[in-house]
Design an enzyme around this catalytic site. Structure first.
Site, mmCIF file in Angstrom:
data_model
loop_
_atom_site.group_PDB
_atom_site.id
_atom_site.type_symbol
_atom_site.label_atom_id
_atom_site.label_comp_id
_atom_site.label_asym_id
_atom_site.label_seq_id
_atom_site.Cartn_x
_atom_site.Cartn_y
_atom_site.Cartn_z
ATOM 1 N N GLY A 129 54.289 46.901 42.319
ATOM 2 C CA GLY A 129 53.909 47.624 41.119
ATOM 3 C C GLY A 129 53.222 48.944 41.347
ATOM 4 O O GLY A 129 52.746 49.565 40.386
ATOM 5 N N THR A 130 53.146 49.422 42.592
ATOM 6 C CA THR A 130 52.430 50.674 42.864
ATOM 7 C C THR A 130 53.330 51.895 42.750
ATOM 8 O O THR A 130 52.826 53.023 42.828
ATOM 9 C CB THR A 130 51.805 50.630 44.265
ATOM 10 O OG1 THR A 130 52.804 50.247 45.226
ATOM 11 C CG2 THR A 130 50.673 49.619 44.311
ATOM 12 N N GLY A 131 54.634 51.727 42.596
ATOM 13 C CA GLY A 131 55.510 52.870 42.351
ATOM 14 C C GLY A 131 56.412 53.247 43.500
ATOM 15 O O GLY A 131 56.870 54.395 43.563
ATOM 16 N N LYS A 132 56.708 52.333 44.397
ATOM 17 C CA LYS A 132 57.559 52.669 45.545
ATOM 18 C C LYS A 132 58.988 52.989 45.104
ATOM 19 O O LYS A 132 59.568 54.002 45.496
ATOM 20 C CB LYS A 132 57.556 51.497 46.541
ATOM 21 C CG LYS A 132 56.181 51.161 47.080
ATOM 22 C CD LYS A 132 56.237 50.052 48.099
ATOM 23 C CE LYS A 132 56.641 48.738 47.478
ATOM 24 N NZ LYS A 132 55.687 48.246 46.490
ATOM 25 N N THR A 133 59.575 52.107 44.309
ATOM 26 C CA THR A 133 60.934 52.346 43.825
ATOM 27 C C THR A 133 60.980 53.553 42.897
ATOM 28 O O THR A 133 61.958 54.314 42.899
ATOM 29 C CB THR A 133 61.463 51.093 43.104
ATOM 30 O OG1 THR A 133 61.349 49.964 43.982
ATOM 31 C CG2 THR A 133 62.913 51.271 42.707
ATOM 32 N N HIS A 147 27.235 32.879 34.203
ATOM 33 C CA HIS A 147 27.965 33.948 34.891
ATOM 34 C C HIS A 147 27.483 35.314 34.437
ATOM 35 O O HIS A 147 27.253 36.219 35.251
ATOM 36 C CB HIS A 147 29.464 33.821 34.595
ATOM 37 C CG HIS A 147 30.127 32.669 35.272
ATOM 38 N ND1 HIS A 147 30.026 32.427 36.626
ATOM 39 C CD2 HIS A 147 30.953 31.700 34.783
ATOM 40 C CE1 HIS A 147 30.738 31.354 36.941
ATOM 41 N NE2 HIS A 147 31.315 30.890 35.829
ATOM 42 N N GLU A 201 29.349 30.128 30.658
ATOM 43 C CA GLU A 201 29.667 31.555 30.681
ATOM 44 C C GLU A 201 28.406 32.404 30.635
ATOM 45 O O GLU A 201 28.368 33.501 31.225
ATOM 46 C CB GLU A 201 30.592 31.904 29.511
ATOM 47 C CG GLU A 201 31.918 31.157 29.504
ATOM 48 C CD GLU A 201 32.718 31.356 30.776
ATOM 49 O OE1 GLU A 201 32.545 32.404 31.428
ATOM 50 O OE2 GLU A 201 33.495 30.452 31.130
ATOM 51 N N GLY A 261 53.456 48.978 50.347
ATOM 52 C CA GLY A 261 52.326 48.804 49.459
ATOM 53 C C GLY A 261 52.508 47.613 48.560
ATOM 54 O O GLY A 261 53.571 46.974 48.529
ATOM 55 N N PRO A 262 51.473 47.253 47.792
ATOM 56 C CA PRO A 262 51.547 46.082 46.904
ATOM 57 C C PRO A 262 52.605 46.265 45.828
ATOM 58 O O PRO A 262 53.051 47.389 45.554
ATOM 59 C CB PRO A 262 50.141 46.014 46.298
ATOM 60 C CG PRO A 262 49.279 46.862 47.171
ATOM 61 C CD PRO A 262 50.163 47.914 47.741
#
Length: 616
Positions: free
Chosen positions: A207-211, A430, A427, A204-205
């Site tokens: 910062g998604t919490g794998k570790t 936009h 701005e 996964g990308p």
């Protein structure tokens, strides 16, 4: 440092001190007496000499005469010719005592320097070995254990992180709880013929919490947990990585059942055969050994390999097959419910004001990962502390949201009135498109304050839902919003600036993806011409042929331009329809520099009035 190291340091200091004393004493012996030839002749004439001892230097007639006077003094005269001194003493009737010429000492001249050099070498060697062992404990010789595994083993009690500390990953935790249950009660599965998965890959990308999931498993499991990074295997010496893989799995077999966690496995398991290194490449040898070890242990031995990566596209296919990594768990960005759980978890130790609505924050942070949400609340807490408040207010979270998403605002930057006016209309263009187009927006904040990322201002939308995919109409609306700033500049000032460069780049990139990747072009057809997955230096072949001809490339370019032109014309029509709002929004921005969603939407609720025509 241990007792042996302190003893060696003491020996070294003593040897160094002895050497300094020898040098100092030698220098004292070389101090010359102020006794002269004339003084010797006067003492001889006065009969003040009792005896003389003459010492001659080796291989030269030079030497010294030690004169003993009657008053008890012992004076030394250094002479260039010993024969002259003897002739002078003979004239006065004094018979000197002549010492033998000094002979060389074989021990002092040969053996002693060698012994001293050997002693110093041994002292330095043992000091170096002791320094290497200081960080690893007694007996852990790093030079001798260079090929040993660097994995750290822990058991459940060594880690205070459990699955309860992981929020927003419900299905992922359920998959991993099965692994933990198998290790705790393997008989329940083996009696029905189930085989334990040999490997579980978390992908996964960033910062998604794998570790974090791996740490939680280490805290939940009652079995040994070996953790190591993929980069710990690879060294400059060929064969060291493979040796460390063998040693890691030998330790795991001795402690089975257990879990082996390899973080950032892409550092060691990249696709082979890239043309950048032959079969003796260190990384390839390490990967080969890892493949053998994962497919080598017997069924149900109780060793599970857990790995994490955010680059699954560059991994070698051999390591992804069943039998090695049987289960692949995608750890993606959380949905709105998961974001609320994560925010609640990270807000436990942060005092929140009554006006803080974490559910609303979760709705406005679509696309944020768990690490982004933690950083958002941390930045909000820093802002609250900087304001000398004991709690975090909703205003702090809003400021942190802008700081994390856009960058720090540089209010001290000096810009001209003309630049501020151009930025305000840019701005506002936009913001109007964000508001009137149905599939984008609404507007969260509009600002003409420069940011740390080099932008003169920003318009931040507020996505209120999590979309699994984009429609063709949604992507065209995104392109129209990107072009709104350039259109507003051209309508109001009859000129254009470089401020829309990033907007044009974003619009062009999206239009090209519509044509080459998503098959959203009528003229090109439903064909994928995207080559981004075949980039070199990420594990693919070094050179590859283009997937389409030059004629197709020209058609792709024409279709991309047609999409941009069509979106430009439609966006221009919408801004012309809301030209009065454009001016009102720009004036409000020049007055307040930053406006909120409520202030911007209030401009559309007022009774419209005739503003005038503008030539297009």
């Amino acid at each position: 440092m241990g007792k042996n190291g302190r003893s060696l340091n003491l020996i070294f200091v003593l040897l160094l001190g002895a050497l300094l004393v020898m040098v100092w004493s030698s220098s004292l012996n070389q101090v010359q007496d102020n006794y002269t030839w004339g003084a010797l002749e006067r003492d001889l004439e006065a009969g003040n000499v009792n005896g003389v001892v003459i010492s001659q230097n080796k291989e030269t007639p030079t030497g010294s005469a030690s004169v003993m006077t009657k008053n008890g003094d012992n004076r030394t005269l250094y002479v260039t010719n010993v024969e002259e001194v003897m002739e002078l003493l003979d004239r006065y009737g004094i018979d000197p005592m002549v010492r033998d010429v000094p002979q060389d000492s074989w021990f002092l001249n040969n053996m002693l320097p060698m012994l001293l050099a050997a002693a110093l070498f041994m002292v330095f060697f043992f000091m170096m070995m002791n320094a290497q062992n200081a960080g690893a404990g007694a007996g852990n010789n790093k030079m001798m254990n260079f090929g040993k595994s660097r994995a750290r083993m822990s058991v459940g009690g060594d880690n205070n992180i459990t699955l309860k500390d992981v929020a927003g990953l419900k299905e992922e935790k359920e998959d991993l709880e099965e692994i933990i249950d198998f290790l705790r009660e393997p008989g329940k599965y083996t009696k029905v013929g189930a085989r334990i998965p040999k490997g579980v890959l978390l992908e996964g990308p960033p910062g998604t919490g794998k570790t974090l999931l791996a740490k939680a498993i280490a805290g939940e499991a009652d079995v040994p947990f070996f953790s190591i990074s993929g980069s710990d295997f690879v060294e400059m010496f060929v064969g060291v990585g493979a040796s460390r893989v063998r040693d890691l799995f030998e330790d795991a077999k001795r402690n089975a059942p257990c879990i082996v966690f390899i973080d950032e496995i892409d550092a060691v398991a990249r696709r082979r055969g890239t043309g950048m290194g032959g079969g003796h490449d260190e990384r390839e040898q390490t990967l080969n050994q890892l493949l053998v070890e994962m497919d080598g242990f017997g069924v149900n031995e109780g060793i599970i390999v857990l790995a994490a990566t955010n680059r699954v596209d560059i991994l070698d296919p051999a390591i992804l097959r069943p039998g090695r990594f049987d289960r692949k768990i995608a750890v993606g960005t959380p949905d709105v419910g998961g974001r609320e759980e994560i925010l609640t978890l990270h807000a436990k130790n942060k005092p929140l004001a009554e006006n803080v609505d974490l559910k609303q924050v979760a709705q406005t942070t679509a696309g944020f990962t768990g690490a982004d949400l933690e950083n958002l609340l941390n930045e909000a807490a820093i802002l609250a502390a900087g304001a000398s408040r004991a709690y975090v207010a909703q205003e702090d979270i809003s400021k942190a949201f802008v700081k994390v998403g856009i960058g720090t605002e540089k209010k001290s930057r000096i810009i001209t009135d003309q630049e501020k006016r151009i930025t305000a209309f840019h701005e506002a263009g936009h913001a109007i498109l964000f508001h009137v187009l149905p599939d984008v927006g609404p507007v969260y904040t509009v600002s003409i304050i420069p940011t740390g990322q080099g932008a003169a201002g920003y318009t931040m939308p507020l996505p209120e839902r999590d979309d699994m995919f984009y429609t063709k109409g949604r992507m065209e609306q995104e392109i129209m919003v990107s072009l709104g700033g350039r259109i507003a500049e051209q309508l109001i000032f009859d000129d254009i600036t470089t401020g829309a460069s990033s907007d044009i780049k974003k619009a062009t990139k999206m239009a090209r993806k519509m044509v080459t990747r998503f098959g959203m072009s009528d003229s090109i057809g439903v064909v994928c011409y995207d080559d981004d997955d075949d980039e070199v230096f990420i594990g693919r072949d070094l050179a590859h042929a283009k997937s389409h001809s030059e004629m197709i490339s020209g058609e792709i370019d024409r279709e991309v331009k047609d999409i941009i032109d069509r979106c430009y014309r439609r966006a221009k029509e919408l801004i012309l329809e809301n030209l009065e709002i454009l001016h009102k929004c720009a004036d409000l921005l020049l007055e307040k520099e930053r406006i909120t969603r409520e202030e911007f939407e209030a401009l559309f609720r007022k009774e419209p009035s005739f503003f005038g025509s503008v030539d297009v």
